[in-house]
Write an enzyme that holds these catalytic residues in place. Structure first.
Site, PDB file in Angstrom:
ATOM      1  N   TYR A 141       0.995  -1.265  -0.005  1.00 39.82           N
ATOM      2  CA  TYR A 141      -0.094   0.033  -0.135  1.00 39.82           C
ATOM      3  C   TYR A 141       0.848   1.100   0.106  1.00 39.82           C
ATOM      4  O   TYR A 141       0.615   2.111  -0.785  1.00 39.82           O
ATOM      5  CB  TYR A 141      -0.859  -0.055   1.231  1.00 39.82           C
ATOM      6  CG  TYR A 141      -1.550   1.319   1.401  1.00 39.82           C
ATOM      7  CD1 TYR A 141      -2.453   1.529   0.862  1.00 39.82           C
ATOM      8  CD2 TYR A 141      -1.129   1.976   2.534  1.00 39.82           C
ATOM      9  CE1 TYR A 141      -3.252   3.045   0.889  1.00 39.82           C
ATOM     10  CE2 TYR A 141      -1.726   3.241   2.951  1.00 39.82           C
ATOM     11  CZ  TYR A 141      -2.965   3.734   2.004  1.00 39.82           C
ATOM     12  OH  TYR A 141      -3.334   4.968   2.089  1.00 39.82           O
TER      13      TYR A 141
HETATM   14  P1  NAD Z   1     -11.934   5.526   1.678  1.00 44.22           P
HETATM   15  O1  NAD Z   1     -11.944   4.336   1.260  1.00 44.22           O
HETATM   16  O2  NAD Z   1     -13.253   5.929   2.701  1.00 44.22           O
HETATM   17  O3  NAD Z   1     -12.259   6.579   0.322  1.00 44.22           O
HETATM   18  C1  NAD Z   1     -11.780   6.180  -0.759  1.00 44.22           C
HETATM   19  C2  NAD Z   1     -12.821   6.345  -1.857  1.00 44.22           C
HETATM   20  O4  NAD Z   1     -12.139   6.385  -3.188  1.00 44.22           O
HETATM   21  C3  NAD Z   1     -13.881   5.114  -1.749  1.00 44.22           C
HETATM   22  O5  NAD Z   1     -15.101   5.562  -1.559  1.00 44.22           O
HETATM   23  C4  NAD Z   1     -13.568   4.388  -3.265  1.00 44.22           C
HETATM   24  O6  NAD Z   1     -14.847   3.752  -3.456  1.00 44.22           O
HETATM   25  C5  NAD Z   1     -13.223   5.585  -3.952  1.00 44.22           C
HETATM   26  N1  NAD Z   1     -12.025   4.784  -5.053  1.00 44.22           N
HETATM   27  C6  NAD Z   1     -11.231   3.967  -4.852  1.00 44.22           C
HETATM   28  N2  NAD Z   1     -10.682   3.888  -6.282  1.00 44.22           N
HETATM   29  C7  NAD Z   1     -11.287   4.594  -7.293  1.00 44.22           C
HETATM   30  C8  NAD Z   1     -11.252   4.760  -8.447  1.00 44.22           C
HETATM   31  N3  NAD Z   1     -10.464   4.007  -9.178  1.00 44.22           N
HETATM   32  N4  NAD Z   1     -12.282   5.541  -9.099  1.00 44.22           N
HETATM   33  C9  NAD Z   1     -12.990   6.301  -8.450  1.00 44.22           C
HETATM   34  N5  NAD Z   1     -13.232   5.969  -7.132  1.00 44.22           N
HETATM   35  C10 NAD Z   1     -12.528   5.296  -6.302  1.00 44.22           C
HETATM   36  O7  NAD Z   1     -10.766   5.842   2.221  1.00 44.22           O
HETATM   37  P2  NAD Z   1     -10.322   7.210   3.156  1.00 44.22           P
HETATM   38  O8  NAD Z   1      -9.766   6.885   4.354  1.00 44.22           O
HETATM   39  O9  NAD Z   1     -11.346   8.385   3.028  1.00 44.22           O
HETATM   40  O10 NAD Z   1      -8.866   7.874   2.180  1.00 44.22           O
HETATM   41  C11 NAD Z   1      -8.841   8.726   1.528  1.00 44.22           C
HETATM   42  C12 NAD Z   1      -7.598   9.056   0.790  1.00 44.22           C
HETATM   43  O11 NAD Z   1      -6.787   9.411   1.766  1.00 44.22           O
HETATM   44  C13 NAD Z   1      -6.827   7.800   0.118  1.00 44.22           C
HETATM   45  O12 NAD Z   1      -6.202   8.292  -0.889  1.00 44.22           O
HETATM   46  C14 NAD Z   1      -6.075   7.362   1.240  1.00 44.22           C
HETATM   47  O13 NAD Z   1      -5.044   6.626   0.737  1.00 44.22           O
HETATM   48  C15 NAD Z   1      -5.743   8.761   1.961  1.00 44.22           C
HETATM   49  N6  NAD Z   1      -5.118   8.586   3.170  1.00 44.22           N
HETATM   50  C16 NAD Z   1      -6.185   8.126   4.152  1.00 44.22           C
HETATM   51  C17 NAD Z   1      -5.891   7.941   5.651  1.00 44.22           C
HETATM   52  C18 NAD Z   1      -6.745   7.720   6.779  1.00 44.22           C
HETATM   53  O14 NAD Z   1      -6.042   7.647   7.844  1.00 44.22           O
HETATM   54  N7  NAD Z   1      -7.927   7.551   6.465  1.00 44.22           N
HETATM   55  C19 NAD Z   1      -4.143   8.010   6.283  1.00 44.22           C
HETATM   56  C20 NAD Z   1      -3.218   8.382   4.879  1.00 44.22           C
HETATM   57  C21 NAD Z   1      -3.804   8.338   3.578  1.00 44.22           C
END
Ligand code: NAD
Length: 321
Positions: free
Chosen positions: A155
């Site tokens: 990841y």
């Molecule tokens: P999440 O899974 O709730 O949201 C991501 C959304 O993206 C999902 O609803 C998914 O359906 C959508 N998605 C994935 N691939 C897609 C595609 N190819 N086309 C269209 N939609 C797509 O995750 P989150 O926790 O809200 O994370 C949001 C972002 O922040 C991500 O990029 C994640 O890597 C990053 N991030 C999150 C955290 C955390 O603590 N939550 C920490 C570091 C980084």
């Protein structure tokens, strides 16, 4: 801060945890938001539908249900000022083995396709959601943007690849990219695979809590509203283009300490089962946020106690506890 008026933005991953909160903030500022989300089945659709409840009531929000790689991007991007790219396949532990192709497609390929389409658009900013997981298991704390990243999970590798792509499209094609390294985000709507969500749910169900490792691991926890504010600023801040920023809440704590806080807040005795450390999990995260404070005016203001209390209220409401 740059002076331009945001008219219309694209939020990828708008139905997710962070994307839905960010979209609500943008809409509340009077900005027109196009959200795109493919509803990946990593966790159940019902969570994402619920995340969208308020947004669906707004005339300034439109959702496109599609994967980035399958969408008509030239048409979608034709009148967009700013892109917030939050879509990804999240989760460290499930990124090994055959599942990696899902990470490669959604985190690497989708980012490249988006950037390729932005080469010829006159957008003001491309804000990429990166992750603290790019740092890997380092003993040099706090983590500094200048440190060489050594991710220890597939990841983390995929998020770092997306970050590099964002920055090389800046260098080669002047796509105005900004990369934000989020450190463990929590609060209402947190994903059901994330620790606080699982812990709080189990506490109310009187089930034991599974802790990987000895509970001595630390994380720099960041409350959702603080992440949203900084992500929003990244679209405007002068001097942010081509830069990487750590966004950590400044509340670095041991998992054990978190469980004590939860125990007090929930007023329940917690049962803990300790199990083996998971491959890809790092021991500590701790962000040096000096750069974000200076350039993005990042001022995380929510204490872990307050933040957990609000996530707890949401968990109670969501599951009907
Ligand atoms: P999440 O899974 O709730 O949201 C991501 C959304 O993206 C999902 O609803 C998914 O359906 C959508 N998605 C994935 N691939 C897609 C595609 N190819 N086309 C269209 N939609 C797509 O995750 P989150 O926790 O809200 O994370 C949001 C972002 O922040 C991500 O990029 C994640 O890597 C990053 N991030 C999150 C955290 C955390 O603590 N939550 C920490 C570091 C980084």
């Amino acid at each position: 801060f740059k002076h331009y008026i945001i008219m219309k933005v694209l939020v990828t991953g708008a139905a997710g945890f962070i994307g839905s909160h960010l979209s609500e903030k943008l809409v509340s500022e009077g900005i027109e938001v196009i959200g795109i989300d493919s509803f990946l089945d990593y966790y159940p659709r019902q969570f994402k539908e619920k995340n969208l409840t308020n947004l669906k009531k707004s005339k300034n929000f439109k959702l496109i249900e599609s994967s980035i790689t399958e969408a008509d991007l030239p048409a979608i991007l034709s009148d967009i000022n700013v892109v917030f790219h939050l879509a990804a396949q999240a989760g460290v532990r499930s990124s090994w083995g055959k599942q990696f192709s899902i990470y490669a497609k959604n985190n690497i390929e989708a980012t490249q396709v988006l950037l390729e389409n932005l080469k010829n658009c006159n957008i003001e900013r491309f804000v990429y959601a990166s992750s603290s997981s790019v740092y890997g298991d380092t003993s040099k704390l706090p983590m500094d943007e200048e440190d060489t990243p050594h991710p220890i999970s597939p990841y983390g590798v995929s998020k770092l690849a997306g970050e590099h792509l964002s920055l090389l499209y800046y260098k080669n094609y002047s796509v105005p990219s900004v990369a934000l390294r989020f450190f463990t985000v929590y609060g209402p709507r947190q994903r059901p695979d994330m620790a606080f969500h699982k812990f709080l749910k189990n506490i109310f169900e009187d089930k034991p809590i599974e802790v990987y490792g000895n509970g001595e691991q630390t994380r720099d926890f960041t409350y959702i509203a603080d992440i949203v504010d900084a992500t929003y600023s990244a679209a405007f801040a002068n001097g942010a283009e081509g830069q990487v920023f750590n966004l950590g809440g400044g509340s670095r704590m041991k998992l054990k300490e978190i469980l004590n806080i939860m125990q007090k807040l929930c007023g329940k005795e917690i049962k803990i089962n300790y199990s083996e450390t998971q491959k890809g999990d790092v021991k500590h995260t701790f962000a040096n946020t000096a750069k974000a404070r200076k350039i993005l005016h990042f001022h995380p203001s929510t204490s872990v106690e307050e933040g957990i209390a609000s996530e707890m209220e949401w968990i109670k409401e969501f599951y009907g506890f």
